[in-house]
Structure formats: C-alpha cells, structure tokens
Design an enzyme around this catalytic site. Structure first.
Site, PDB file in Angstrom:
ATOM      1  N   GLY A 126       0.825  -1.212   0.000  1.00 39.84           N
ATOM      2  CA  GLY A 126       0.000   0.000   0.000  1.00 39.84           C
ATOM      3  C   GLY A 126       0.852   1.252   0.000  1.00 39.84           C
ATOM      4  N   GLY A 143      -5.237  -0.183  10.186  1.00 37.15           N
ATOM      5  CA  GLY A 143      -4.251  -0.784  11.084  1.00 37.15           C
ATOM      6  C   GLY A 143      -4.139  -2.288  10.919  1.00 37.15           C
ATOM      7  N   GLN A 180      -6.278   8.109   5.541  1.00 37.42           N
ATOM      8  CA  GLN A 180      -5.150   7.943   6.478  1.00 37.42           C
ATOM      9  C   GLN A 180      -3.821   7.713   5.780  1.00 37.42           C
ATOM     10  OE1 GLN A 180      -6.855   5.186   9.894  1.00 37.42           O
ATOM     11  NE2 GLN A 180      -8.058   5.147   8.043  1.00 37.42           N
ATOM     12  N   ASP A 188       0.635   0.933   9.651  1.00 36.28           N
ATOM     13  CA  ASP A 188       0.020   0.133  10.716  1.00 36.28           C
ATOM     14  C   ASP A 188       0.911  -0.027  11.951  1.00 36.28           C
ATOM     15  OD1 ASP A 188      -1.992  -0.256   8.825  1.00 36.28           O
ATOM     16  OD2 ASP A 188      -1.171  -2.177   8.153  1.00 36.28           O
ATOM     17  N   GLU A 221     -10.153  -1.332  12.326  1.00 40.68           N
ATOM     18  CA  GLU A 221     -10.817  -2.164  11.307  1.00 40.68           C
ATOM     19  C   GLU A 221     -10.731  -3.662  11.612  1.00 40.68           C
ATOM     20  OE1 GLU A 221      -8.813  -1.457   7.568  1.00 40.68           O
ATOM     21  OE2 GLU A 221      -6.884  -2.152   8.335  1.00 40.68           O
ATOM     22  N   ARG A 240     -23.991   7.275  14.784  1.00 46.20           N
ATOM     23  CA  ARG A 240     -23.522   7.531  13.420  1.00 46.20           C
ATOM     24  C   ARG A 240     -22.120   6.926  13.267  1.00 46.20           C
ATOM     25  NH1 ARG A 240     -28.074   8.748  13.293  1.00 46.20           N
ATOM     26  NH2 ARG A 240     -29.070  10.598  12.391  1.00 46.20           N
ATOM     27  N   GLY A 281       6.130  -3.075   3.220  1.00 43.19           N
ATOM     28  CA  GLY A 281       5.746  -3.671   4.501  1.00 43.19           C
ATOM     29  C   GLY A 281       6.101  -5.147   4.575  1.00 43.19           C
ATOM     30  N   ASP A 282       5.399  -5.880   5.419  1.00 40.03           N
ATOM     31  CA  ASP A 282       5.788  -7.278   5.646  1.00 40.03           C
ATOM     32  C   ASP A 282       5.702  -8.129   4.377  1.00 40.03           C
ATOM     33  OD1 ASP A 282       3.061  -7.049   5.722  1.00 40.03           O
ATOM     34  OD2 ASP A 282       2.764  -8.356   7.457  1.00 40.03           O
TER      35      ASP A 282
HETATM   36  O1  F6P Z   1      -1.353  -1.952   5.551  1.00 36.76           O
HETATM   37  C1  F6P Z   1      -1.824  -0.684   5.295  1.00 36.76           C
HETATM   38  C2  F6P Z   1      -3.304  -0.671   5.069  1.00 36.76           C
HETATM   39  O2  F6P Z   1      -3.710   0.654   4.829  1.00 36.76           O
HETATM   40  C3  F6P Z   1      -4.124  -1.301   6.183  1.00 36.76           C
HETATM   41  O3  F6P Z   1      -4.241  -0.465   7.305  1.00 36.76           O
HETATM   42  C4  F6P Z   1      -5.405  -1.610   5.457  1.00 36.76           C
HETATM   43  O4  F6P Z   1      -6.093  -2.688   6.054  1.00 36.76           O
HETATM   44  C5  F6P Z   1      -4.915  -2.004   4.095  1.00 36.76           C
HETATM   45  O5  F6P Z   1      -3.631  -1.450   3.937  1.00 36.76           O
HETATM   46  C6  F6P Z   1      -5.808  -1.551   2.977  1.00 36.76           C
HETATM   47  O6  F6P Z   1      -5.268  -1.998   1.793  1.00 36.76           O
HETATM   48  P1  F6P Z   1      -5.835  -1.592   0.357  1.00 36.76           P
HETATM   49  O7  F6P Z   1      -5.364  -0.211   0.058  1.00 36.76           O
HETATM   50  O8  F6P Z   1      -5.261  -2.600  -0.527  1.00 36.76           O
HETATM   51  O9  F6P Z   1      -7.326  -1.655   0.439  1.00 36.76           O
END
Ligand code: F6P
Length: 366
Positions: free
Chosen positions: A13, A187, A292, A144, A239, A284, A119-120
């Site tokens: 991402g 996250g 983010q 995250d 989430e 709501r 990332g990972d």
């Molecule tokens: O790992 C970063 C992140 O933004 C997470 O917080 C989120 O769950 C995911 O990537 C969303 O990924 P995408 O942009 O592929 O929907």
C-alpha cells in the site's frame, strides 16, 4: 562515469514518506557519483513486464518530492515475482513463480543492488530474493506500525495525526447532537492507530483487534457516560476489531492476485450490535479509510523516511545485503530480513500506552 546500478522498488500500500525515501537514496547516491539509481514502476511489475518499465532517478527527477504523498514509482499489493497472476483457459486465475526469470532480467539490466521499500509482504519477497542470491536491502514501510524489528516506520505518525483530527471533528458533532459517533480506522490486525487516536483525540471507548470486545460491556460504558455527565460518546474502532467469538469484518469484493483479506465495515457492525443489545441513543458511523494513507507526510515521517533512504544506500555501499533498515532509538541501524519478519508488533495488555489509556478512563470493551 556510472559504474553501478541500484534499483528502487516501492511495494504494498502507498504510505506518506515513500517519496522522501526515494529522494534520499538518490541524493545520497549523487554524493558517491559512481552509482546510477533506477526505479521499477509498480513494485517489481516494472521489471517483469514486457517492455520493461523502469525509470532513471536523478536529482532533477526527485527534486521537491519529499513532501508529496504516494510514490512517484507507483505501487501495488498484487502479483509480484513469486505469485504472478495468470489466467487459465477456463477463465479462472492461478499464480506462477517468475522470480528466476526476473533475476535473470535484472542481471541483463545491469542491476547490482535492490532497495525494496515496503511492509511485511514486500519484505517476505526481499527475503526470498536474497535467498536466491539477489543483493537486496529492505526499507520498512507501514502506516500500521505492525513491525517489531523497528521502533517506528514512516507514515504511521501521519496516519495517527489524520485519525486524531477526525476524532476532533467527530467530537463536536457527537456533543452537539448527543450522539454516539463511531470512527473506524485502519491498522489491519494491529490497534496502534486506533489506540493513539483515541488517546490524542479524547475518545471514551477504543476497540482494538488485540482485545475482542464484549458488546454488553461496550453498551454499559456508553450508557454510563450518557447518564453521568455529558450525553455523548466517541468510539474509535480499529478495522480489525471484533466482538468475542465473532470473525473479522471482511469486505467481500475479490481482486485478482490480491492475497490479503480486506478488512472493513466494522463500524457499521458495531452500530448494529449496539442497537441489538438495546442501545437507545442515536448512532452515526464514519469510516476514515484511505484518507489515512494519502497526502502530505508530517515532518516526523519525512525525517524518518530521509534517514531510512540514506541508511539504505549506505548499506548498499557497505554490501550489507539481506538486511532491513531499522530505527532503534536513537540509532538508524539494520536487522536481518529473517529477524525483521519474525513476529508482528501488536498492542499488548501491558503496553505503556494501554496503561495510560486505561488510566484516563478509556474503555476497551472488556
Ligand atoms: O497496511 C496498510 C493498510 O492501509 C491497512 O491499514 C489496510 O487494512 C490495508 O492497507 C488496505 O489496503 P488496500 O489499500 O489494498 O485496500
């Protein structure tokens, strides 16, 4: 005279600060002179595609990009050298390993070293490529904050800032309307963004993936707050949060080659659970989503990203391959890719910020 080539890749991402890392690598390499820096478009896909999609990254190209969000190299969390999506004759999809072909192509392109910013998932790819003989260095990237091998990653503090500003805004509506306002933040399976935004924004309830909540206790806490003094409640929910015994809230749309489960929608799930449990207050929900991850990185993240970029190139010079850049306060150092991927960084019950949060009365639904 240019003698060596270093390839930069951004994968997974997007994240505020990626461009600052790219710029730092290029500027640090310019000091050295004998290195040319090139970038692969859309993670390793630029190398794998025909014709190849790579760009030369010189100082002119990276000038002024340190405060721009996203990545000038583009990115993806689909495909990659070990799981390239291929369509079968019957219309279904499968994946093939194209890593050997990619390494041969990189050799042909004269690439001596690779800096993989991701990332990972991306660092798993780094590790596998290193095991196949690639001179690769990882640079950690995630909003995250779920990597244990580094004290922090760029992008995370920007995400926390954006989430906090969202809480600030929602507090005014909650107070004006005497409502329960639920904010869903990102996250993945780590609750760091939610926890920090709840503390910084002054939320009353914070629900994290690490601690499944009891809906009756959440409702008790909501009612208590309404009865006590102010008739409104702000909830920050990660989430990846879920009620005890329930599964994660997963978005159903499937994308070819996308291997992660897409989390999302838990704010609405919580709203319905609260209503079913008997909540009488007006509720709501807001899903903050990709707000983010987009836009300008805050100063902290630009600085960290710049430090990571310089360190990554210095590791190239020192031949320290198979390692990932790491911030271990106060040093910018490195860890082996093996170590980098050992376990995720999750919020623990005895995490200092959890104690602070509980200390000021934030409720975690337990
Ligand atoms: O790992 C970063 C992140 O933004 C997470 O917080 C989120 O769950 C995911 O990537 C969303 O990924 P995408 O942009 O592929 O929907």
């Amino acid at each position: 005279m240019i003698m060596k080539r270093c390839l930069i890749v951004t994968g997974g991402g997007d994240c505020p600060g990626l461009n600052a890392v790219i710029r730092a690598v290029v500027k640090r390499a310019a000091v050295q002179k004998e290195w040319e820096i090139v970038g692969s478009i859309e993670a390793f896909n630029g190398i794998l595609r025909e014709p190849t999609e790579i760009v030369i990254l010189d100082e002119h190209m990276v000038s002024g990009i340190h405060y721009r969000g996203g990545t000038i190299l583009k990115t993806t969390n689909k495909g990659g050298p070990f799981a390239w999506p291929v369509k079968n004759n019957d219309g279904t999809w499968t994946t093939v390993d194209r890593s050997d072909e990619m390494l041969r192509k990189m050799q042909y392109l004269g690439i001596d070293a690779v800096i993989n910013i991701g990332g990972d998932g991306s660092q798993q790819i780094s590790k596998k490529l290193f095991e196949k003989g690639c001179n690769i260095i990882g640079v950690p990237k995630t909003i995250d904050n779920d990597l244990t091998a580094t004290d922090s990653t760029f992008g995370y503090q920007t995400a926390v800032q954006i989430a906090t500003e969202a809480v600030d805004k929602l507090v005014t509506t909650a107070a004006s309307h005497n409502r329960v306002l639920i904010l869903e933040v990102m996250g993945r399976y780590a609750g760091w963004i939610a926890l920090n935004a709840a503390v910084a924004g002054g939320a009353e309830i914070c629900l994290l993936p690490e601690f499944p909540y009891d809906i009756n206790k959440v409702l008790e806490s909501v009612n208590e707050r309404f009865e006590r003094d102010q008739g409104f409640v702000n909830i920050v929910i990660s989430e990846g949060a879920r009620a005890v015994g329930k599964d994660y809230s997963i978005l159903s749309e499937q994308e070819i080659g996308y291997e992660n489960r897409r989390l999302g929608g838990v704010a609405n799930v919580l709203m319905h659970e609260l209503k079913e449990a008997g909540c009488q207050h007006s509720i709501r929900t807001t899903v903050l989503g990709h707000l983010q991850r987009g836009g300008i990185p805050i100063a902290y993240d630009r600085v960290l990203a710049t430090q990571f970029g310089v360190k990554a190139f210095e590791m190239v010079l020192a031949g320290e391959f198979g390692r990932m850049v790491s911030y271990q306060h106060p040093e910018i150092t490195s860890v082996s890719l093996e170590e980098a991927l050992q376990k995720p960084n999750l919020v623990e019950p005895d995490t200092a910020l959890m104690k602070t949060a509980r200390g000021i009365g934030i409720h975690f639904g337990d």
